[in-house]
Design a protein around this motif. Sequence first.
Motif, PDB file in Angstrom:
ATOM      1  N   TYR A 117      29.716 -12.908   7.914  1.00 45.44           N
ATOM      2  CA  TYR A 117      28.745 -11.952   8.029  1.00 45.44           C
ATOM      3  C   TYR A 117      28.303 -11.456   6.576  1.00 45.44           C
ATOM      4  O   TYR A 117      27.071 -11.264   6.229  1.00 45.44           O
ATOM      5  N   THR A 118      29.257 -11.145   5.715  1.00 35.75           N
ATOM      6  CA  THR A 118      28.807 -10.779   4.586  1.00 35.75           C
ATOM      7  C   THR A 118      28.764 -11.512   3.426  1.00 35.75           C
ATOM      8  O   THR A 118      28.306 -11.545   2.164  1.00 35.75           O
ATOM      9  N   LYS A 119      28.724 -12.927   3.937  1.00 37.36           N
ATOM     10  CA  LYS A 119      28.852 -14.206   2.774  1.00 37.36           C
ATOM     11  C   LYS A 119      27.743 -14.997   3.003  1.00 37.36           C
ATOM     12  O   LYS A 119      27.333 -15.588   2.139  1.00 37.36           O
ATOM     13  N   SER A 120      27.047 -14.743   4.134  1.00 41.18           N
ATOM     14  CA  SER A 120      25.903 -15.817   4.453  1.00 41.18           C
ATOM     15  C   SER A 120      24.700 -15.054   5.144  1.00 41.18           C
ATOM     16  O   SER A 120      25.061 -14.026   5.965  1.00 41.18           O
ATOM     17  N   GLN A 121      23.767 -14.897   4.180  1.00 38.94           N
ATOM     18  CA  GLN A 121      22.736 -14.108   4.941  1.00 38.94           C
ATOM     19  C   GLN A 121      21.990 -14.690   6.263  1.00 38.94           C
ATOM     20  O   GLN A 121      21.730 -13.740   7.079  1.00 38.94           O
ATOM     21  N   ALA A 122      22.030 -16.049   6.353  1.00 30.82           N
ATOM     22  CA  ALA A 122      21.752 -16.513   7.799  1.00 30.82           C
ATOM     23  C   ALA A 122      22.448 -16.059   8.894  1.00 30.82           C
ATOM     24  O   ALA A 122      22.092 -15.748   9.851  1.00 30.82           O
ATOM     25  N   ASP A 123      23.910 -15.827   8.676  1.00 30.00           N
ATOM     26  CA  ASP A 123      24.732 -15.113   9.611  1.00 30.00           C
ATOM     27  C   ASP A 123      24.427 -13.823   9.843  1.00 30.00           C
ATOM     28  O   ASP A 123      24.556 -13.272  10.789  1.00 30.00           O
ATOM     29  N   LYS A 124      24.224 -12.978   8.723  1.00 30.03           N
ATOM     30  CA  LYS A 124      24.115 -11.631   8.626  1.00 30.03           C
ATOM     31  C   LYS A 124      22.702 -11.462   9.515  1.00 30.03           C
ATOM     32  O   LYS A 124      22.833 -10.504  10.715  1.00 30.03           O
ATOM     33  N   VAL A 125      21.667 -12.119   9.334  1.00 32.34           N
ATOM     34  CA  VAL A 125      20.512 -12.000  10.065  1.00 32.34           C
ATOM     35  C   VAL A 125      20.835 -12.481  11.567  1.00 32.34           C
ATOM     36  O   VAL A 125      20.065 -11.751  12.300  1.00 32.34           O
ATOM     37  N   ALA A 126      21.306 -13.445  11.730  1.00 29.43           N
ATOM     38  CA  ALA A 126      21.529 -13.785  13.128  1.00 29.43           C
ATOM     39  C   ALA A 126      22.069 -12.841  13.959  1.00 29.43           C
ATOM     40  O   ALA A 126      21.695 -12.551  15.139  1.00 29.43           O
ATOM     41  N   TRP A 127      23.266 -12.213  13.366  1.00 29.92           N
ATOM     42  CA  TRP A 127      24.005 -11.298  14.015  1.00 29.92           C
ATOM     43  C   TRP A 127      23.287  -9.788  14.296  1.00 29.92           C
ATOM     44  O   TRP A 127      23.378  -9.369  15.291  1.00 29.92           O
ATOM     45  N   ASP A 128      22.758  -9.664  13.258  1.00 32.22           N
ATOM     46  CA  ASP A 128      21.690  -8.147  13.441  1.00 32.22           C
ATOM     47  C   ASP A 128      20.833  -8.361  14.608  1.00 32.22           C
ATOM     48  O   ASP A 128      20.655  -7.662  15.485  1.00 32.22           O
ATOM     49  N   ASP A 129      20.327  -9.625  14.342  1.00 33.87           N
ATOM     50  CA  ASP A 129      19.255  -9.910  15.462  1.00 33.87           C
ATOM     51  C   ASP A 129      19.522 -10.042  16.761  1.00 33.87           C
ATOM     52  O   ASP A 129      18.816  -9.475  17.754  1.00 33.87           O
ATOM     53  N   VAL A 130      20.622 -10.596  17.141  1.00 32.96           N
ATOM     54  CA  VAL A 130      21.484 -10.865  18.616  1.00 32.96           C
ATOM     55  C   VAL A 130      21.808  -9.290  18.910  1.00 32.96           C
ATOM     56  O   VAL A 130      21.529  -9.057  20.120  1.00 32.96           O
TER      57      VAL A 130
END
Length: 236
Positions: A125-138
């Motif tokens: 979550y804190t290392k990848s922007q893609a993972d952060k965006v995906a988690w916040d979105d879901v």
Amino acid sequence: MKTCGMSAIKYILFIFNLIFAISGVAIIAAGGIVLADVGEFNHFMDGKILAPAVVLIVAGAIVFIIAFLGCYGAIKENYVLLLAFAGALLIIFIIELAVGIAAAVFRNSFSDVMKESLRYSMNNYTKSQADKVAWDDVQMKLKCCGIDSAKDWIEAGVLDASVLPYSCCRGAEENTQCLESNAEVYTEGCYMELKLRVENNARVLIGVGIGIAFVEVAGIVLACCLAMAVKKEGEK
């Protein structure tokens, strides 16, 4: 001279193909609905859940085109076109049946794959922007937090102690702090919300894929009957 039976089959097949063309549109719509519903969360999903929907859309487009081939073959009483139509229907039948079976099988096996994907993505979550965006979105769209609950974020040690992603709090905006003790924290985990959504869409794929596939059997039988009748008529 044409027999009454041959004429009856001809017009039944023509009407069937008009309905069949409409069913092609229905197949495309069903595949599109599934893609629209779960496609936005594909970051956490194995491509297997999206592949059947894509195949269904392609099959629907082919069905729509093939229906006109059947109509033309029936009206013209063309033996070759009718056999080509029956063969094409058989291929589409096999594809849709396979899609339905694949969706049924994957519905029972995707759980572990999705949970592992969620866990891996959470740690990034804190290392990848893609993972952060995906988690916040879901979390914002499904009103959920963590995999099974908000405690997953604390146990994973992704953020500071007792701090959750802002998207875990109802109505929170980016850069605002969301604490585990906050009354606005979503109580449901995202895994069950995603699982429920995928299972519901798998039922749509199974119902449409298998349901329409068996209707196509009637088209294959009718086309073959008319083709045989045309052949016999031509031999007289």
